[in-house]
Design an enzyme around this catalytic site. Sequence first.
Site, PDB file in Angstrom:
ATOM      1  N   CYS A   1     109.451 124.628  48.365  1.00 37.61           N
ATOM      2  CA  CYS A   1     110.541 123.911  47.698  1.00 37.61           C
ATOM      3  C   CYS A   1     110.028 122.650  47.011  1.00 37.61           C
ATOM      4  O   CYS A   1     110.577 122.217  46.000  1.00 37.61           O
ATOM      5  CB  CYS A   1     111.656 123.576  48.681  1.00 37.61           C
ATOM      6  SG  CYS A   1     111.144 122.522  50.063  1.00 37.61           S
TER       7      CYS A   1
ATOM      8  N   HIS B   1     113.849 119.201  52.981  1.00 32.18           N
ATOM      9  CA  HIS B   1     113.988 120.213  51.932  1.00 32.18           C
ATOM     10  C   HIS B   1     114.104 119.521  50.579  1.00 32.18           C
ATOM     11  O   HIS B   1     114.812 118.526  50.429  1.00 32.18           O
ATOM     12  CB  HIS B   1     115.230 121.072  52.195  1.00 32.18           C
ATOM     13  CG  HIS B   1     115.443 122.156  51.177  1.00 32.18           C
ATOM     14  ND1 HIS B   1     114.493 123.096  50.887  1.00 32.18           N
ATOM     15  CD2 HIS B   1     116.516 122.439  50.379  1.00 32.18           C
ATOM     16  CE1 HIS B   1     114.955 123.927  49.952  1.00 32.18           C
ATOM     17  NE2 HIS B   1     116.177 123.545  49.632  1.00 32.18           N
TER      18      HIS B   1
END
Length: 546
Positions: free
Chosen positions: A124, A413
């Site tokens: 990510c 994230h």
Amino acid sequence: MGNCRSSSRESSQRRRTDTDHRSEVIEERSWSDRGPNATTNNRRVLQSMARVGSRVYRQSSLVVDENDDDPYTRHTLQEHKASTYDHVHEIVEQSIDGCHASSERNSSRELSGKVGLTNMGNTCFMNSSLQCLSNTIPLTDYFLGYDFRGEINHENFLGTKGALVTSYADLTKHLWLGSDPSFRPVGFKSDVGQFAPQFKGNEQHDAQELLSFLLDGIHEDLNRVKKRPYIEDKDCDGKNDEGDAITAWSHYLERNQSIIVDLFQGQLRNTMTCRKIQPDGTQGCGHVNVKFDPFMYLSLPISEKCNSIDDCLDLFCEEELLSGDEQWYCPKCKTHVNATKKIDLFMLPPILIIHLKRFKFSTSSRKSKIDRSIRYPLSDWNLSQKKKSRGGIYPLYDLYAISHHKGNVGSGHYTAHAKNRFDGEWYNFNDSQCYPIDPIKEQLGSGGSSAYCLFYNRVERVAQANGKLVEKKTVIRRQSTGRPELWPHLQRAKATEWKSTRAIDFALDEVDEDMEDDDDEYNPDISVTDLSGRLATQISDEFISK
């Protein structure tokens, strides 16, 4: 950053588009044809659209037989070296619209720039950075519509012989010309790992570190200077900042010229002042050392007192005392002394990247995250009071992309927000998912602890013939030693601030005559230092005389 917490949202929310026509531009090509260091595996890539180079044609008129009773004018096209990348932008927009002859205008643009990137196991961080770079429109236009292969530097040992930029160009095509709502960048990740082993495997990494590697790597692959001369920058005393900054920039361009320099690089003023206690009790010997250093992004610190990006910028420019192990060697005192260090923004680039330093290490080397909310403007960020140079384009910036980090160091994230070039709407990029969002509901700019890297366009207001301002536009001027009139210091958007431009224009005419055949490479027969020094002196006189 620990393990990536990918979204569990299914791809059923992905948009549909007319894939029949887009599939016509897909072909199978051997990867070995795309880079000298690439693997031999076949990869599914897209054909390029029409590409242009650095040469443009302008109409010129010639009066024939003007002494005749019936003279006439002949119109011809003359070839010129482009000063900006506007012609590249135009062909990309036209090509995206016209690449599907039977598609409606809006249909052909439905997926352009709205393609997600599959998370391949803690990637990510890469996806977030790539989406922000993808929405850096001048860079994307360069890789879609410019003959970038003609600028690959195969001799630069600091680069990848073109393998990295070729891989990035193919990725860009999938994000803007592809037919699928998401793309799996397995080939690009493999190529990055080949030249930066720290990004191999499935470990989570820092998005800003990847961003820094990509920009450095693209620059080295595309550096138009094939032979870099040795240049020793002189120490300045702060009495001629405008002129010294121009000289420093000309020296930098003798070694570095690329699309990355054109887009992202500005100039900092670094001032060191001796603070050694003298025998009479006074502080400092009076010696001041000033240097002008290029920068590609600003890494701004965050303290408990910072509430906005301007607060972080003020902290970055705050004077600090160097003492103890950090003492500075004073050339006048000829010893290490206590000194003050002051960094200022001197010249700002067309694309300004702000990195908020949210991650820090303790004395025991433990990493932690600063979760303080920081406000940042979405448009019209005015940096005129922060920029110390009195030359250059007025520094007004609009936000177009954000890299976010949510969570903590152990379990975080990365996502991204970006503004689409065609519909002007903001989109959320969460790995393979891409969907529109309301910036007000998402509270973009109003605070929050997730904003990590901010991407800003400098906007120039373009006027019509009647003088009315009609649009904001980001103009990218091609930087080279032979075109000093395009250097950022010499842009005179606010001409009234200059007492006179006559001497400067005269100097520029002389430079054009001496270097009109310059091909962006260092030429030892031309003294760029002498020319830039002459310019610097004249421009300094303009400011001093006010």
